[in-house]
Design a protein around this motif. Structure first.
Motif: not given
Length: 357
Positions: A29, A31-33, A36, A71, A74, A77-78
């Motif tokens: 992982a 970045t969050e972007e 996702l 992470g 993240w 959220r995913a």
């Protein structure tokens, strides 16, 4: 293995899949972007579980070693946005604590961790009473007992939802794989340990062009699933770029894979198979007899060398034989890797036979 092993497949059976389990996602992982984006793309494939490395135990310091606990939200959220289950590697009880706090569904134990019974036990103790699913990668070195021992430690700690990941084994000999498959070890594992077995063709091959063939071989050997590294821009990945594929490429591979029947039922098939297996049985018997005769001669050579005070190892002859056998094997359609392994084993036994008391 203990009686709890009968429950080890319950987590996989509960998914109700009509195809092999697919665990996919980036090596790391970043970045969050990034995570996702990949998760939403994988949702369009047969992926059931999103993987992402957060703590990266690298061979040498100075390389990217993961974003760590940063992470974990993240992954949450995913999961919320896609419905995919989540998994990450844990190598320390503190990792376990953090992963549990962020509702990671499945934890995996990496190859470098499996080699240490002390660390495995610490992690198993940290997971007592959690009901989590744990997947254990094979140890870096080809040691079946060590792999099974790690699983047994989790069993004895009350962890009943278990699985194993075959990612290949380190070897000092160069070959086309990052980690040598050693399929026979996995076959022996299956015969002794009734837990779901998953292939990691990404780490095994180390190259994206090897993923399909390795995956097909695994399915032909009755593996239960695949863990494949996938990144939306693989060549720009912060770690292990060469072995990652795009979600679109993953979809193509999974679609092309063939899940074969465990048994053929047609009478003609059974008769042909029986005839061919008889030929193999005859050949195997001849091989053993030939090796037995060869080793008797090796013993006689050993006595002759001892009587004349000559060293057992004659390097020039050994390398000449090996080169000759590789050439002959290649002409017969045998791989150089196979011939090398075969004759190194024969040579080692010949040395053993020549050790005259």
């Amino acid at each position: 293995m203990t009686d709890t092993n009968t429950q080890a497949r319950s987590w996989l059976d509960a998914m109700g899949l009509h195809h092999p389990l697919v665990i996919a996602g980036p090596c790391s992982a970043e970045t969050e972007e990034q995570l996702l984006t990949i998760a939403h793309a994988l949702k369009q494939t047969k992926t059931t579980v999103l993987r992402a490395g957060l703590w990266k135990p690298r061979t040498r310091p100075g390389n990217f070693e993961g974003v760590g606990a940063l992470g974990l939200p993240w992954l949450q959220r995913a999961k919320a946005e896609t419905g995919l289950l989540t998994t990450t590697e844990v190598a320390h009880p503190h990792h376990v604590e953090l992963a549990l706090a962020h509702d990671v569904d499945i934890l995996w134990i990496g190859a470098r961790t499996t080699v240490s019974p002390f660390i495995v036990q610490d992690i198993a103790d940290a997971l007592k009473g959690t009901g989590k699913t744990v997947l254990i990668k094979n140890p870096v070195n080809p040691d079946l007992a060590l792999w099974m021992g790690a699983i047994e430690r989790f069993e004895k700690s009350g962890i009943t939802q278990l699985g194993a990941i075959h990612r290949g084994f380190s070897s000092y000999e160069k070959n086309k794989y990052r980690n040598t498959p050693e399929w026979q070890i996995a076959i022996d594992f299956q015969s002794r340990c009734d837990v779901p077995l998953i292939l990691d063709p990404s780490h095994m091959g180390g190259r994206r062009d090897l993923i399909f063939d390795l995956s097909q071989t695994a399915l032909d050997l009755n593996y239960d699933g695949l863990m494949i590294e996938s990144h939306h821009t693989p060549d720009l990945a912060w770690s292990d770029a060469a072995q990652q594929i795009t979600p679109e490429e993953l979809h193509q591979i999974i679609t092309a894979l063939q899940v074969r029947k465990p048994q053929g039922e047609a009478l003609e098939y059974q008769n042909q198979l029986k005839a061919l297996r008889t030929q193999i049985d005859i050949s195997d018997h001849q091989i053993i007899e030939t090796l037995g005769r060869r080793m008797k001669v090796a013993g006689q050579i050993g006595q002759l060398k001892k009587d004349n005070n000559v060293a057992i190892l004659q390097s020039d002859r050994w390398y000449a034989i090996l080169e000759k056998m590789i050439n002959e094997g290649t002409h017969l359609g045998l791989s150089e890797e196979f011939v090398q392994k075969l004759f190194k084993a024969i040579h080692q036994e010949s040395i053993n036979q020549q050790k005259v008391d």
